[in-house]
Motif scaffolding. Structure first.
Motif, short mmCIF file in Angstrom:
data_model
loop_
_atom_site.label_atom_id
_atom_site.label_comp_id
_atom_site.label_asym_id
_atom_site.label_seq_id
_atom_site.Cartn_x
_atom_site.Cartn_y
_atom_site.Cartn_z
N GLY A 478 0.78 -0.90 -0.05
CA GLY A 478 0.28 0.24 0.00
C GLY A 478 0.52 1.29 0.20
O GLY A 478 1.71 1.39 -0.11
N SER A 479 0.21 2.00 -0.14
CA SER A 479 1.39 3.56 -0.41
C SER A 479 -0.03 4.24 1.01
O SER A 479 -0.98 4.45 1.78
CB SER A 479 1.01 4.09 -1.29
OG SER A 479 0.14 4.40 -1.71
N ASP A 480 0.75 6.00 1.10
CA ASP A 480 0.32 6.90 1.69
C ASP A 480 -0.16 6.38 2.80
O ASP A 480 -1.88 7.30 3.60
CB ASP A 480 -1.22 6.94 1.19
CG ASP A 480 -1.18 7.88 -0.25
OD1 ASP A 480 -0.09 8.62 -0.49
OD2 ASP A 480 -1.78 7.77 -1.30
N TYR A 481 0.68 6.23 3.80
CA TYR A 481 0.70 6.09 5.18
C TYR A 481 2.39 6.33 5.49
O TYR A 481 3.84 5.78 5.00
CB TYR A 481 0.14 4.84 6.06
CG TYR A 481 0.71 3.61 5.27
CD1 TYR A 481 1.60 3.06 6.10
CD2 TYR A 481 0.65 3.03 4.35
CE1 TYR A 481 2.45 2.13 5.79
CE2 TYR A 481 0.95 1.48 3.77
CZ TYR A 481 1.49 0.97 4.78
OH TYR A 481 2.44 0.15 3.81
N GLU A 482 2.25 6.28 7.12
CA GLU A 482 3.96 6.55 7.73
C GLU A 482 3.86 6.22 8.84
O GLU A 482 2.65 5.55 9.29
CB GLU A 482 3.71 7.77 7.91
CG GLU A 482 4.40 8.62 6.37
CD GLU A 482 4.35 10.59 6.90
OE1 GLU A 482 5.26 11.30 5.88
OE2 GLU A 482 3.70 10.53 7.58
N VAL A 483 5.01 5.31 9.05
CA VAL A 483 5.31 3.96 10.66
C VAL A 483 5.99 5.10 11.76
O VAL A 483 7.45 5.81 11.04
CB VAL A 483 6.50 3.20 10.89
CG1 VAL A 483 6.13 2.70 11.58
CG2 VAL A 483 4.75 2.45 9.08
N ILE A 484 5.77 5.67 12.29
CA ILE A 484 6.62 6.19 13.76
C ILE A 484 7.20 5.44 14.63
O ILE A 484 8.58 6.06 14.63
CB ILE A 484 4.89 6.87 14.33
CG1 ILE A 484 4.28 8.36 13.74
CG2 ILE A 484 5.67 7.75 15.58
CD1 ILE A 484 2.85 8.35 13.88
N SER A 485 6.39 4.17 15.03
CA SER A 485 7.14 3.73 16.42
C SER A 485 6.48 2.20 16.13
O SER A 485 5.67 2.02 15.79
CB SER A 485 7.33 4.37 17.05
OG SER A 485 5.37 4.28 17.80
N TRP A 486 7.03 0.85 17.38
CA TRP A 486 6.31 -0.14 17.34
C TRP A 486 6.70 -0.48 18.55
O TRP A 486 8.16 -0.34 18.63
CB TRP A 486 6.67 -1.19 15.74
CG TRP A 486 8.02 -1.01 15.78
CD1 TRP A 486 9.37 -0.35 15.55
CD2 TRP A 486 9.69 -2.21 16.31
NE1 TRP A 486 10.35 -1.47 14.35
CE2 TRP A 486 10.62 -1.57 16.40
CE3 TRP A 486 8.78 -3.08 17.54
CZ2 TRP A 486 11.47 -2.65 16.98
CZ3 TRP A 486 10.54 -3.83 18.28
CH2 TRP A 486 11.38 -3.64 17.70
N ARG A 487 6.05 -1.64 19.21
CA ARG A 487 7.00 -1.94 20.51
C ARG A 487 5.79 -3.38 20.37
O ARG A 487 4.50 -3.12 20.20
CB ARG A 487 6.37 -1.41 21.75
CG ARG A 487 5.35 -0.98 21.96
CD ARG A 487 5.16 0.19 23.45
NE ARG A 487 3.44 1.19 23.05
CZ ARG A 487 2.39 0.51 23.99
NH1 ARG A 487 3.14 -0.48 25.19
NH2 ARG A 487 1.74 1.15 24.59
N PHE A 488 6.51 -4.52 21.11
CA PHE A 488 6.17 -5.62 21.25
C PHE A 488 4.91 -6.10 23.01
O PHE A 488 6.12 -5.07 23.74
CB PHE A 488 6.85 -7.22 21.36
CG PHE A 488 6.74 -7.59 20.25
CD1 PHE A 488 6.10 -8.00 19.21
CD2 PHE A 488 8.34 -6.31 19.30
CE1 PHE A 488 6.91 -8.72 17.78
CE2 PHE A 488 8.33 -7.01 17.79
CZ PHE A 488 7.33 -7.49 17.33
N LEU A 489 3.87 -5.75 22.75
CA LEU A 489 3.78 -6.48 24.15
C LEU A 489 3.91 -7.73 24.88
O LEU A 489 3.14 -8.49 24.14
CB LEU A 489 2.18 -6.17 24.54
CG LEU A 489 2.23 -3.94 24.55
CD1 LEU A 489 1.70 -4.66 22.72
CD2 LEU A 489 1.14 -4.46 24.97
N LYS A 490 4.19 -7.74 26.48
CA LYS A 490 4.36 -9.62 26.97
C LYS A 490 3.25 -9.94 27.82
O LYS A 490 2.47 -8.28 28.37
CB LYS A 490 5.62 -9.17 27.48
CG LYS A 490 6.57 -8.48 28.47
CD LYS A 490 7.65 -9.18 28.57
CE LYS A 490 8.79 -7.40 29.38
NZ LYS A 490 10.09 -7.97 29.52
#
Length: 490
Positions: A478-490
């Motif tokens: 896809g397109s027209d989106y931006e990614v700021i951050s990520w993290r995993f939850l436990k």
């Protein structure tokens, strides 16, 4: 939590061909591929290495043909940082010079040098750079990534500075913070005339005042710098001071045999004092042409991090991979050998250095933290970064097959159950999260829906629970989106 149809996502990514990267997976040089970055200078601060680089920017003629790099359009400084020397966080480009930059009086920003000092109880950061070949600017900030300001609204060193009018190239600063809190600046280079090539006499050293933005005395010549070309460097190792530089290209074979180094090589001198006198010591890094086949000027910085010495320098391996040939440089890091207490001969490689620590996936990780990437770009995020050029950045210009990777992610035995990705979007798409390759085991598929370009946290249950240490890949559709951050939850 959103519900997704896994088989639909799998079908989407089966049809997508991953973009081709400009460095092989597993190689760590150059440190970044989303932009060029030359003349690297390393600042170690708070458990991280910050690299400041001349912002090489490709130039094209009216027919779209690539032009040779003349450096005349460069007025920005690129900044990245890392705690492991493999995964690098992009902090953007300092708008350093010209009317749109902090030093509005200057035209260019070449060859940055950076340091910090506690002033009035607070760490203050200083960024020195060359205004073309005619003087040195200084910027300051409360953070290693800015925003930077020009505290003196003019040059720190110019041709009006005593003992500097005759310096052929009044550029390429290096800064030393000594153990007693005193600071010194090293500048200069160039060959005044062919008959002076063996001893140009164009290197200078000056003590900085306590405020770091003025001089404590007049710059003094560094005597007998054999075949000086450019690229000041300075390090204190085992109570000795090592001045380093790039040799010029006027050396004959007889000159090289006599002095023990080649033209275009990084050479060191040694002294018991930061002001000299210095005496010849050793060469430490041959011209990039020796290692990679493409040469040019040679520019370096030696630094210590986590009890190991490294050398960062530029090469042309990125532009070569991009099918370009215009003298555009990118930054590498390799081990600096220390022998008999001083710097010794090092080797330029594509493999680069080993990862020093694992990345914690349970902390929020900025998406612009990458070991490798393809088909993406990064843009400023937030008012301060947009205004000054550096600060927070996000992953942008995403298309089908774009991807990025981080190496050495330690999931431990915590058994994460969910991933959270912070995204802003005006379009639609999906993200395949996998381990050990963009075609490796998928652990989650993250759908992207239009959010009116507002920041949105998307929580997705894991399809597969990773344990231990893995490389982590994010592949985009896809397109027209931006990614700021990520993290995993436990």
């Amino acid at each position: 939590m959103q519900v997704i149809e896994t088989h639909t996502m799998e079908e989407i990514f089966e049809r997508i061909k991953p973009c081709e990267a400009f460095k092989m997976q597993g190689n760590h040089n150059p440190v970044m591929t989303q932009r060029f970055g030359a003349d690297p200078y390393a600042l170690v601060y708070d458990g991280r290495v910050y690299l400041y680089m001349t912002g090489d920017d490709p130039m094209y003629d009216e027919n779209g043909k690539l032009k040779e790099n003349t450096y005349g359009n460069i007025n920005k400084i690129n900044v990245v940082s890392s705690q492991d020397l493999v995964n690098w966080t992009d902090h953007g480009t300092v708008y350093a010079a010209s009317e749109s930059g902090a030093a509005k009086w200057g035209a260019n920003s070449w060859a940055p040098a950076a340091t910090y000092k506690k002033i009035d109880g607070k760490d203050r950061f200083f960024l020195y750079f060359a205004n073309n070949g005619n003087g040195i600017a200084v910027l300051s900030a409360d953070s290693p990534v800015g925003p930077f300001i020009d505290p003196i609204n003019g040059p720190l060193i110019s041709r009006k500075t005593p003992n500097c009018a005759e310096v052929t190239w009044l550029f390429d600063p290096a800064v030393l913070m000594d153990d007693d809190g005193s600071a010194y600046l090293y500048v200069g280079g160039g060959v005044p005339s062919p008959d002076k090539a063996s001893n140009p006499g164009t290197a200078r050293v000056v003590k900085l005042a306590n405020d770091m933005i003025s001089l404590d005395g007049d710059p003094q010549p560094i005597e007998n710098v054999a075949f000086l070309f450019e690229d000041s460097g300075i390090n204190k190792i085992n109570d000795k001071y090592y001045y380093s530089y790039c040799s010029n290209f006027s050396m004959t074979r007889e000159d090289e045999e006599k002095h023990g180094f080649e033209q275009g090589e990084i050479v060191t001198l040694v002294s018991d004092s930061p002001m000299g006198p210095f005496k010849p010591y050793r060469p430490v890094l041959k011209n990039p042409e020796f290692f990679f086949g493409l040469g040019g000027n040679n520019h370096h910085c030696m630094f210590e991090f986590k009890n190991q010495w490294y050398i960062t320098y530029h090469s042309r391996i990125l532009e070569e991979a991009m099918g370009m040939n215009g003298g555009y440089r990118s930054t590498n890091i390799d081990i600096l050998d220390i022998k008999d207490g001083g710097p010794s001969v090092s080797k330029g490689t594509r493999e680069g250095v080993k990862q020093l620590s694992y990345l914690n996936p349970y902390d929020e990780v900025k998406a612009v933290t990458m070991s490798n990437s393809a088909g993406i770009n990064t843009v400023q995020y937030g008012d301060d970064a947009v205004l000054s050029g550096s600060g927070d950045m996000i992953v942008s210009v995403i298309k089908d097959g774009s991807w990025l990777s981080v190496e050495g992610v330690d999931f431990g035995d915590e058994k994460p159950f969910e991933i959270c990705m912070k995204i802003k979007s005006s379009g639609e798409g999906a993200i395949r999260v996998s381990i050990d390759g963009y075609d490796g085991q998928a652990i989650a598929y993250v759908p992207v829906e239009a959010s009116g370009n507002e920041d949105e946290d998307i929580f997705i249950a894991l399809e597969y629970v990773p344990e231990g240490v893995h490389d982590l890949y994010f592949t985009f559709a896809g397109s027209d989106y931006e990614v700021i951050s990520w993290r995993f939850l436990k």
